[in-house]
Motif scaffolding. Structure first.
Motif, PDB file in Angstrom:
ATOM      1  N   THR A 191      42.452  31.337  47.065  1.00 28.59           N
ATOM      2  CA  THR A 191      42.608  31.560  48.501  1.00 28.59           C
ATOM      3  C   THR A 191      42.306  33.019  48.809  1.00 28.59           C
ATOM      4  OG1 THR A 191      44.951  32.172  48.357  1.00 28.59           O
ATOM      5  CG2 THR A 191      44.436  29.810  48.542  1.00 28.59           C
ATOM      6  N   GLU A 192      42.252  33.359  50.093  1.00 29.23           N
ATOM      7  CA  GLU A 192      42.010  34.754  50.485  1.00 29.23           C
ATOM      8  C   GLU A 192      43.140  35.649  50.000  1.00 29.23           C
ATOM      9  OE1 GLU A 192      41.408  34.840  54.679  1.00 29.23           O
ATOM     10  OE2 GLU A 192      39.585  33.633  54.607  1.00 29.23           O
ATOM     11  N   ASP A 193      44.384  35.148  50.057  1.00 34.58           N
ATOM     12  CA  ASP A 193      45.534  35.936  49.587  1.00 34.58           C
ATOM     13  C   ASP A 193      45.489  36.149  48.080  1.00 34.58           C
ATOM     14  OD1 ASP A 193      46.514  36.088  52.168  1.00 34.58           O
ATOM     15  OD2 ASP A 193      47.791  34.316  51.959  1.00 34.58           O
ATOM     16  N   ASP A 194      44.985  35.142  47.364  1.00 32.19           N
ATOM     17  CA  ASP A 194      44.881  35.272  45.895  1.00 32.19           C
ATOM     18  C   ASP A 194      43.990  36.440  45.514  1.00 32.19           C
ATOM     19  OD1 ASP A 194      46.485  33.053  45.541  1.00 32.19           O
ATOM     20  OD2 ASP A 194      44.795  31.663  45.319  1.00 32.19           O
ATOM     21  N   TRP A 195      42.930  36.684  46.298  1.00 32.93           N
ATOM     22  CA  TRP A 195      41.960  37.723  45.933  1.00 32.93           C
ATOM     23  C   TRP A 195      42.581  39.116  45.949  1.00 32.93           C
ATOM     24  CZ3 TRP A 195      37.881  37.302  43.227  1.00 32.93           C
ATOM     25  CH2 TRP A 195      37.152  36.114  43.232  1.00 32.93           C
ATOM     26  N   ILE A 196      43.604  39.313  46.753  1.00 30.10           N
ATOM     27  CA  ILE A 196      44.289  40.616  46.770  1.00 30.10           C
ATOM     28  C   ILE A 196      44.920  40.883  45.408  1.00 30.10           C
ATOM     29  CG2 ILE A 196      46.129  41.959  47.865  1.00 30.10           C
ATOM     30  CD1 ILE A 196      45.675  40.250  50.392  1.00 30.10           C
ATOM     31  N   GLN A 197      45.631  39.869  44.895  1.00 32.47           N
ATOM     32  CA  GLN A 197      46.273  40.006  43.584  1.00 32.47           C
ATOM     33  C   GLN A 197      45.245  40.096  42.471  1.00 32.47           C
ATOM     34  OE1 GLN A 197      49.364  40.568  42.841  1.00 32.47           O
ATOM     35  NE2 GLN A 197      49.073  40.464  40.619  1.00 32.47           N
ATOM     36  N   ILE A 198      44.165  39.295  42.548  1.00 27.93           N
ATOM     37  CA  ILE A 198      43.111  39.314  41.511  1.00 27.93           C
ATOM     38  C   ILE A 198      42.455  40.692  41.448  1.00 27.93           C
ATOM     39  CG2 ILE A 198      40.853  38.369  40.878  1.00 27.93           C
ATOM     40  CD1 ILE A 198      41.790  35.721  42.224  1.00 27.93           C
ATOM     41  N   SER A 199      42.148  41.267  42.619  1.00 26.32           N
ATOM     42  CA  SER A 199      41.520  42.597  42.668  1.00 26.32           C
ATOM     43  C   SER A 199      42.426  43.649  42.047  1.00 26.32           C
ATOM     44  CB  SER A 199      41.198  42.974  44.117  1.00 26.32           C
ATOM     45  OG  SER A 199      40.313  42.049  44.692  1.00 26.32           O
ATOM     46  N   ARG A 200      43.729  43.536  42.326  1.00 21.96           N
ATOM     47  CA  ARG A 200      44.684  44.505  41.760  1.00 21.96           C
ATOM     48  C   ARG A 200      44.723  44.387  40.236  1.00 21.96           C
ATOM     49  NH1 ARG A 200      49.005  42.937  44.303  1.00 21.96           N
ATOM     50  NH2 ARG A 200      48.663  44.295  46.101  1.00 21.96           N
ATOM     51  N   GLU A 201      44.737  43.160  39.728  1.00 20.31           N
ATOM     52  CA  GLU A 201      44.787  42.950  38.274  1.00 20.31           C
ATOM     53  C   GLU A 201      43.526  43.471  37.590  1.00 20.31           C
ATOM     54  OE1 GLU A 201      47.511  38.842  38.334  1.00 20.31           O
ATOM     55  OE2 GLU A 201      45.349  38.766  37.965  1.00 20.31           O
ATOM     56  N   LEU A 202      42.367  43.279  38.245  1.00 21.76           N
ATOM     57  CA  LEU A 202      41.115  43.779  37.657  1.00 21.76           C
ATOM     58  C   LEU A 202      41.066  45.299  37.672  1.00 21.76           C
ATOM     59  CD1 LEU A 202      38.607  41.206  39.206  1.00 21.76           C
ATOM     60  CD2 LEU A 202      39.198  41.420  36.783  1.00 21.76           C
ATOM     61  N   GLU A 203      41.564  45.919  38.758  1.00 19.10           N
ATOM     62  CA  GLU A 203      41.583  47.386  38.850  1.00 19.10           C
ATOM     63  C   GLU A 203      42.519  47.991  37.802  1.00 19.10           C
ATOM     64  OE1 GLU A 203      42.596  48.462  42.814  1.00 19.10           O
ATOM     65  OE2 GLU A 203      40.737  47.688  43.681  1.00 19.10           O
ATOM     66  N   GLU A 204      43.671  47.349  37.605  1.00 22.16           N
ATOM     67  CA  GLU A 204      44.651  47.855  36.637  1.00 22.16           C
ATOM     68  C   GLU A 204      44.285  47.479  35.198  1.00 22.16           C
ATOM     69  OE1 GLU A 204      48.274  46.119  37.987  1.00 22.16           O
ATOM     70  OE2 GLU A 204      48.488  47.488  39.706  1.00 22.16           O
ATOM     71  N   LYS A 205      43.194  46.700  35.047  1.00 22.10           N
ATOM     72  CA  LYS A 205      42.710  46.246  33.737  1.00 22.10           C
ATOM     73  C   LYS A 205      43.769  45.455  32.964  1.00 22.10           C
ATOM     74  CE  LYS A 205      39.434  50.095  33.235  1.00 22.10           C
ATOM     75  NZ  LYS A 205      38.352  49.331  33.854  1.00 22.10           N
ATOM     76  N   SER A 206      44.645  44.779  33.695  1.00 23.33           N
ATOM     77  CA  SER A 206      45.621  43.913  33.052  1.00 23.33           C
ATOM     78  C   SER A 206      44.973  42.602  32.619  1.00 23.33           C
ATOM     79  CB  SER A 206      46.797  43.624  33.998  1.00 23.33           C
ATOM     80  OG  SER A 206      46.338  43.038  35.208  1.00 23.33           O
ATOM     81  N   ILE A 207      43.786  42.329  33.161  1.00 22.15           N
ATOM     82  CA  ILE A 207      42.992  41.169  32.725  1.00 22.15           C
ATOM     83  C   ILE A 207      41.547  41.623  32.530  1.00 22.15           C
ATOM     84  CG2 ILE A 207      44.438  39.430  33.849  1.00 22.15           C
ATOM     85  CD1 ILE A 207      42.388  39.359  36.134  1.00 22.15           C
ATOM     86  N   GLU A 208      40.841  40.981  31.623  1.00 24.54           N
ATOM     87  CA  GLU A 208      39.437  41.301  31.384  1.00 24.54           C
ATOM     88  C   GLU A 208      38.511  40.454  32.250  1.00 24.54           C
ATOM     89  OE1 GLU A 208      39.049  40.574  27.209  1.00 24.54           O
ATOM     90  OE2 GLU A 208      39.401  42.679  26.700  1.00 24.54           O
ATOM     91  N   CYS A 209      38.975  39.252  32.606  1.00 23.82           N
ATOM     92  CA  CYS A 209      38.140  38.309  33.340  1.00 23.82           C
ATOM     93  C   CYS A 209      38.980  37.643  34.414  1.00 23.82           C
ATOM     94  CB  CYS A 209      37.572  37.260  32.375  1.00 23.82           C
ATOM     95  SG  CYS A 209      36.585  35.967  33.179  1.00 23.82           S
TER      96      CYS A 209
END
Length: 372
Positions: A43-61
């Protein structure tokens, strides 16, 4: 990341996905972590959390994120020892999800054929229109009848008053007829998509009438703005140039509209075509204002010099009103409607369309009444 489809689900939403002819190349085939290639929804709200996780490098993909709704990865396809996969997924709840494909492996190229069926169940009936759009066939069909009646009234008045009717009145009548046909083809296209998932060929007349209506609308606004046929029987050089600019731009705008509608989100040039469409539309909207300004200037000068000051003052007032209304119409249908689409929930997509068509109807009625 490739966005495939955005769809508003109800609690009974269903996604059927069919993937065939799957191939991947690059790196060592045995060492490719295929869990890094796959499909998911967010969802659009999910992308906020996904972007944060990618920026913090807590996930690779992105496929590792707990915020997404993972569907399947290529590891599943490999385990099945096949090059195709299909499955059906029931929506986890009412929300607008974007179906995405992700390939997080640099140097690995993927080829496949993807087909989706996305719908909401209304009892035992499948509704292939996104939630918030399912009201559109009835809405467009209602406006078709309104324009059909207006066209009949306009033709009746023009025939009855043919001794004083001008050529511009004929073009105004043609515009209303084209608008009615456009609304009818749009209603039929949405109706068949709602019932079957495909337009059953109604997309062809829809694009044809969209093109004719768009060209005629801008041409009529320019011609009314110049005072053609009721103030003067000819067009000046600069007024012809405006038409020569607006009509080709409308051709480009309609080509862009067809590409946007038919290619969909997954096309790599989709954003470019969308930006081109918006740019051309803004240029056309600005160009049609110039003839009205020129007419206002001409009438103001005429009111000062000749002996028909009172008559020219009435015309001057009319053209000033028309200028304000054209600006308001352009501003509302381009800016305010976009703002409505942005701030309202996806459940109420139809509200922004109702606002757009109501404003357009009001503009047509005002123009017809004032220049009758």
């Amino acid at each position: 990341l490739i966005a495939l489809e955005m769809f508003g689900y109800t609690r009974t939403g269903v996604l059927e996905i069919f993937v065939e002819d799957v191939e991947w190349k690059g790196l060592e085939a045995s060492n490719v972590p295929l869990t890094y290639i796959g499909f998911f929804q967010a969802t659009e709200d999910d992308w906020i959390q996904i972007s944060r996780e990618l920026e913090e490098k807590s996930i690779e993909c992105v496929l590792q994120s707990s915020s997404i709704r993972a569907l399947f990865t290529f590891a599943t396809i490999q385990d099945k020892k096949t090059n195709k996969y299909n499955d059906t997924y029931v929506s986890p709840g009412a929300n607008r999800y974007t179906l995405m494909f992700a390939n997080c492996l640099a140097g690995v190229s993927v080829s496949m054929s993807v087909k989706t069926k996305i719908y909401n169940m209304e009892g035992k009936t499948k509704d292939y229109l996104s939630e918030g759009q399912t009201q559109l066939p009835a809405l467009y069909f209602s406006f078709f009848w309104i324009y059909f009646i207006l066209a009949g009234v306009w033709i009746y008045v023009c025939v009855k008053q043919k001794s004083t009717a001008h050529r511009i009145h004929i073009l105004m009548g043609v515009l209303v007829v084209l608008k009615a046909l456009y609304m009818f083809s749009d209603a039929e296209e949405k109706f068949y998509i709602k019932k079957t998932g495909t337009p059953h060929g109604w997309d062809v007349p829809f694009y044809a009438f969209s093109f004719l209506k768009g060209v005629m609308l801008f041409a009529v606004i320019v011609l009314i703005g110049t005072g053609w046929s009721f103030l003067k029987p000819y067009l000046q050089g600069k007024e012809k140039k405006v038409l020569m600019v607006v009509i080709p731009l409308q051709v480009i705008a309609n080509i862009a509209s067809v590409v946007i509608g038919e290619a969909g989100l997954s096309d790599k040039n989709w954003i470019t075509w969308t930006q081109l469409f918006l740019l051309v539309d803004v240029v056309c909207c600005c160009a049609v204002l110039f003839p009205i300004v020129w007419s206002i200037k001409h009438l103001r000068e005429a009111a000062r010099t000749d002996g028909k000051a009172a008559k020219n003052l009435v015309k001057l007032t009319l053209f000033r009103q028309y200028y304000v209304v054209v600006v308001a119409y352009i501003y509302f249908t381009r800016i305010v409607v976009f703002a409505l689409q942005t701030v309202t929930s996806y459940h109420y997509t139809w509200v922004s369309e109702l606002a757009r068509e109501t404003a357009t109807l009001a503009f047509y009625i005002f123009t017809g009444y004032k220049f009758r």
